[in-house]
Design a protein around this motif. Structure first.
Motif, mmCIF file in Angstrom:
data_model
loop_
_atom_site.group_PDB
_atom_site.id
_atom_site.type_symbol
_atom_site.label_atom_id
_atom_site.label_comp_id
_atom_site.label_asym_id
_atom_site.label_seq_id
_atom_site.Cartn_x
_atom_site.Cartn_y
_atom_site.Cartn_z
ATOM 1 N N ALA A 32 55.435 49.343 43.925
ATOM 2 C CA ALA A 32 54.350 48.751 44.713
ATOM 3 C C ALA A 32 53.970 49.664 45.866
ATOM 4 C CB ALA A 32 54.755 47.385 45.246
ATOM 5 N N ALA A 33 54.976 50.305 46.483
ATOM 6 C CA ALA A 33 54.679 51.227 47.571
ATOM 7 C C ALA A 33 53.826 52.379 47.072
ATOM 8 C CB ALA A 33 55.985 51.755 48.169
ATOM 9 N N ALA A 34 54.149 52.902 45.908
ATOM 10 C CA ALA A 34 53.379 54.007 45.372
ATOM 11 C C ALA A 34 51.956 53.583 45.065
ATOM 12 C CB ALA A 34 54.048 54.545 44.105
ATOM 13 N N ALA A 35 51.795 52.408 44.487
ATOM 14 C CA ALA A 35 50.462 51.914 44.180
ATOM 15 C C ALA A 35 49.645 51.731 45.441
ATOM 16 C CB ALA A 35 50.556 50.589 43.418
ATOM 17 N N GLY A 78 48.877 41.780 42.007
ATOM 18 C CA GLY A 78 47.559 41.469 41.460
ATOM 19 C C GLY A 78 47.510 41.650 39.954
ATOM 20 N N GLY A 79 46.345 41.369 39.397
ATOM 21 C CA GLY A 79 46.176 41.437 37.948
ATOM 22 C C GLY A 79 46.287 42.828 37.380
ATOM 23 N N GLY A 80 46.255 43.854 38.226
ATOM 24 C CA GLY A 80 46.384 45.223 37.738
ATOM 25 C C GLY A 80 47.809 45.695 37.575
ATOM 26 N N SER A 81 48.783 44.802 37.745
ATOM 27 C CA SER A 81 50.195 45.177 37.669
ATOM 28 C C SER A 81 50.847 44.659 36.391
ATOM 29 C CB SER A 81 50.952 44.605 38.873
ATOM 30 O OG SER A 81 52.353 44.735 38.716
ATOM 31 N N TYR A 82 51.782 45.429 35.890
ATOM 32 C CA TYR A 82 52.587 44.994 34.750
ATOM 33 C C TYR A 82 53.343 43.708 35.063
ATOM 34 C CZ TYR A 82 56.811 46.492 37.126
ATOM 35 O OH TYR A 82 57.832 46.601 38.025
ATOM 36 N N LEU A 83 53.669 43.490 36.353
ATOM 37 C CA LEU A 83 54.397 42.282 36.720
ATOM 38 C C LEU A 83 53.550 41.038 36.502
ATOM 39 C CD1 LEU A 83 56.582 42.718 39.937
ATOM 40 C CD2 LEU A 83 57.194 41.599 37.790
ATOM 41 N N SER A 84 52.261 41.140 36.752
ATOM 42 C CA SER A 84 51.369 40.020 36.461
ATOM 43 C C SER A 84 51.366 39.731 34.964
ATOM 44 C CB SER A 84 49.943 40.343 36.936
ATOM 45 O OG SER A 84 49.085 39.236 36.784
ATOM 46 N N SER A 127 48.729 45.860 43.655
ATOM 47 C CA SER A 127 49.436 45.219 44.774
ATOM 48 C C SER A 127 48.482 45.080 45.959
ATOM 49 C CB SER A 127 50.673 46.026 45.160
ATOM 50 O OG SER A 127 50.332 47.396 45.313
ATOM 51 N N PRO A 128 47.550 44.126 45.895
ATOM 52 C CA PRO A 128 46.567 43.974 46.966
ATOM 53 C C PRO A 128 47.155 43.345 48.217
ATOM 54 C CG PRO A 128 46.305 42.232 45.364
ATOM 55 C CD PRO A 128 47.326 43.169 44.799
ATOM 56 N N GLN A 129 46.556 43.693 49.372
ATOM 57 C CA GLN A 129 46.870 42.987 50.599
ATOM 58 C C GLN A 129 46.080 41.678 50.586
ATOM 59 O OE1 GLN A 129 46.074 45.206 54.148
ATOM 60 N NE2 GLN A 129 46.320 43.426 55.489
ATOM 61 N N VAL A 130 46.733 40.588 50.988
ATOM 62 C CA VAL A 130 46.093 39.273 51.007
ATOM 63 C C VAL A 130 46.367 38.615 52.351
ATOM 64 C CG1 VAL A 130 46.296 39.017 48.499
ATOM 65 C CG2 VAL A 130 48.095 38.097 49.983
ATOM 66 N N GLY A 155 53.845 31.834 32.721
ATOM 67 C CA GLY A 155 53.277 31.464 34.009
ATOM 68 C C GLY A 155 51.867 31.995 34.163
ATOM 69 N N ARG A 156 51.261 31.684 35.309
ATOM 70 C CA ARG A 156 49.938 32.212 35.654
ATOM 71 C C ARG A 156 49.997 32.758 37.073
ATOM 72 N NH1 ARG A 156 45.535 28.193 35.657
ATOM 73 N NH2 ARG A 156 47.144 26.603 35.970
ATOM 74 N N ASN A 157 49.687 34.010 37.229
ATOM 75 C CA ASN A 157 49.687 34.647 38.535
ATOM 76 C C ASN A 157 48.473 34.166 39.332
ATOM 77 O OD1 ASN A 157 49.768 36.365 40.730
ATOM 78 N ND2 ASN A 157 49.261 38.210 39.580
ATOM 79 N N VAL A 158 48.710 33.600 40.521
ATOM 80 C CA VAL A 158 47.582 33.082 41.304
ATOM 81 C C VAL A 158 46.667 34.196 41.807
ATOM 82 C CG1 VAL A 158 48.781 30.973 42.014
ATOM 83 C CG2 VAL A 158 48.920 33.031 43.464
ATOM 84 N N TYR A 159 47.126 35.443 41.759
ATOM 85 C CA TYR A 159 46.297 36.566 42.178
ATOM 86 C C TYR A 159 45.913 37.461 41.000
ATOM 87 C CZ TYR A 159 46.598 35.487 47.111
ATOM 88 O OH TYR A 159 46.459 34.866 48.334
ATOM 89 N N ALA A 160 45.921 36.910 39.812
ATOM 90 C CA ALA A 160 45.530 37.705 38.638
ATOM 91 C C ALA A 160 44.073 38.128 38.689
ATOM 92 C CB ALA A 160 45.802 36.907 37.357
ATOM 93 N N ASP A 161 43.261 37.418 39.470
ATOM 94 C CA ASP A 161 41.837 37.764 39.553
ATOM 95 C C ASP A 161 41.587 39.008 40.391
ATOM 96 O OD1 ASP A 161 42.725 36.022 41.712
ATOM 97 O OD2 ASP A 161 40.656 36.097 42.432
ATOM 98 N N LEU A 162 42.571 39.417 41.202
ATOM 99 C CA LEU A 162 42.448 40.665 41.960
ATOM 100 C C LEU A 162 42.994 41.790 41.102
ATOM 101 C CD1 LEU A 162 43.526 39.602 45.573
ATOM 102 C CD2 LEU A 162 41.279 39.492 44.473
ATOM 103 N N LEU A 163 42.159 42.764 40.799
ATOM 104 C CA LEU A 163 42.494 43.741 39.768
ATOM 105 C C LEU A 163 43.407 44.859 40.251
ATOM 106 C CD1 LEU A 163 39.068 43.987 37.904
ATOM 107 C CD2 LEU A 163 41.018 42.457 37.499
#
Length: 306
Positions: A23-26, A205-211, A230-233, A219-227
């Motif tokens: 996440a730090a690298a991203a 966010g939705g751009g991560s393999y973790l999502s 690892s977005p700041q929220v 499950g459903r990631n509540v931040y999957a809509d952010l592509l």
């Protein structure tokens, strides 16, 4: 990563725990180039990966590719790694050459590699150019999604003469993920927040393999809509999204459950803050199937996963 969604305090990335280096690298490295990824014959800087004899002296500055080298039977060719590359334990016996972002070219050259695998961020382009000018073969990879990881397995396999092993590893990974997905296809899907960091508050966010792993695990990631990976929220936005479950690293669970601010979240008050196994999912790896199983066990206890 979108600058409008990611403004952080200078130097914060150096305080990230090692388990969250992906996440730090991203966040700190910045995306270089867009999607979709190039084919396997081109790296993530768009440079051709020219067929050549298998590399014998490799510097890997990415925890994922370092682990892959050992998994594919080429770990004995590693002559340099970044300070973040700690797994498997054998990697710690390899000489450390510094950071993965803006690495020390001098320390890399001192290892006399015939291949350097870099993290494909904009900050690493200058190092890549200098190494190429010095006659070193450079391949830059950015691994955010599961498909990126599978592609990187094939590329590392080709670079090391382990293409058959790489193909087998990708097939095995897909089967393990499919088994989890199939077992949970009819299960209810709790809404999940994956906690990364507090200052600034970061999500997966939705751009991560973790999502993707959360989706596989039912499950459903509540931040999957952010592509972004690892977005700041904002905390206010997290309150509005009102997750059913919060997944956090083991060291963070106790703090989140006792913090007055975090107790404003229904998931915290209901005791639905769960520690996930960071050793399995701290970076994309061939153990992603095990990681999906571990998340499924948290989100759907009692469901049998083959």
């Amino acid at each position: 990563m979108s600058a409008s969604l990611f403004r952080v305090r200078p130097g914060w990335c150096r305080r990230i725990p090692p388990v969250l280096v992906w996440a730090a690298a991203a966040a700190c490295g910045g995306r270089d180039g867009g999607t979709p990824r190039p084919p396997d014959a081109v790296d993530d800087y768009g440079a051709a990966i020219v067929p050549a004899a298998p590399a014998r002296r490799i510097v890997s500055l990415n925890p994922t590719t370092t682990e892959l080298l050992f998994a594919l039977g080429a770990g004995d060719r590693l002559v340099g790694r970044s300070r973040w590359d700690q797994w498997p334990p054998q990697a710690q016996r390899v000489a450390e050459v510094g950071d993965a972002i803006r690495p020390s070219v001098e320390r890399i050259l001192a290892a006399r590699p015939d291949l350097v695998i870099l993290y494909a961020s904009g900050d690493n382009r200058a190092a890549a150019a200098t190494l190429v000018e010095a006659g070193i073969r450079v391949v830059a990879l950015r691994i955010d999604r599961i498909a990126d990881f599978e592609r990187s397995v094939r590329i590392v396999g080709a670079l090391t003469g382990r293409a058959d092993e790489a193909a087998g590893a990708v097939d095995s990974l897909r089967r393990s993920l499919d088994a989890v997905r199939l077992a949970l296809r009819d299960a209810p899907r709790p809404r999940v927040f994956l906690h990364v960091w507090d200052n600034p508050l970061m999500a997966i966010g939705g751009g991560s393999y973790l999502s993707e792993l959360v989706e596989v695990a039912g499950g459903r990631n509540v931040y999957a809509d952010l592509l972004e990976p690892s977005p700041q929220v904002s905390f206010e936005d997290l309150l509005r999204r009102d997750p059913d479950v919060i997944l956090a690293g083991p060291t963070e669970v106790a703090r989140l459950t006792t913090d007055a601010r975090w107790r404003a979240l229904r998931a915290v008050r209901d005791g639905h803050v769960m520690a996930y196994d960071t050793t399995l999912v701290s970076r994309p790896s061939l153990r992603l199937g095990e990681g999906a199983r571990s998340l499924a066990a948290l989100l759907h206890p009692g469901v049998a996963i083959p």
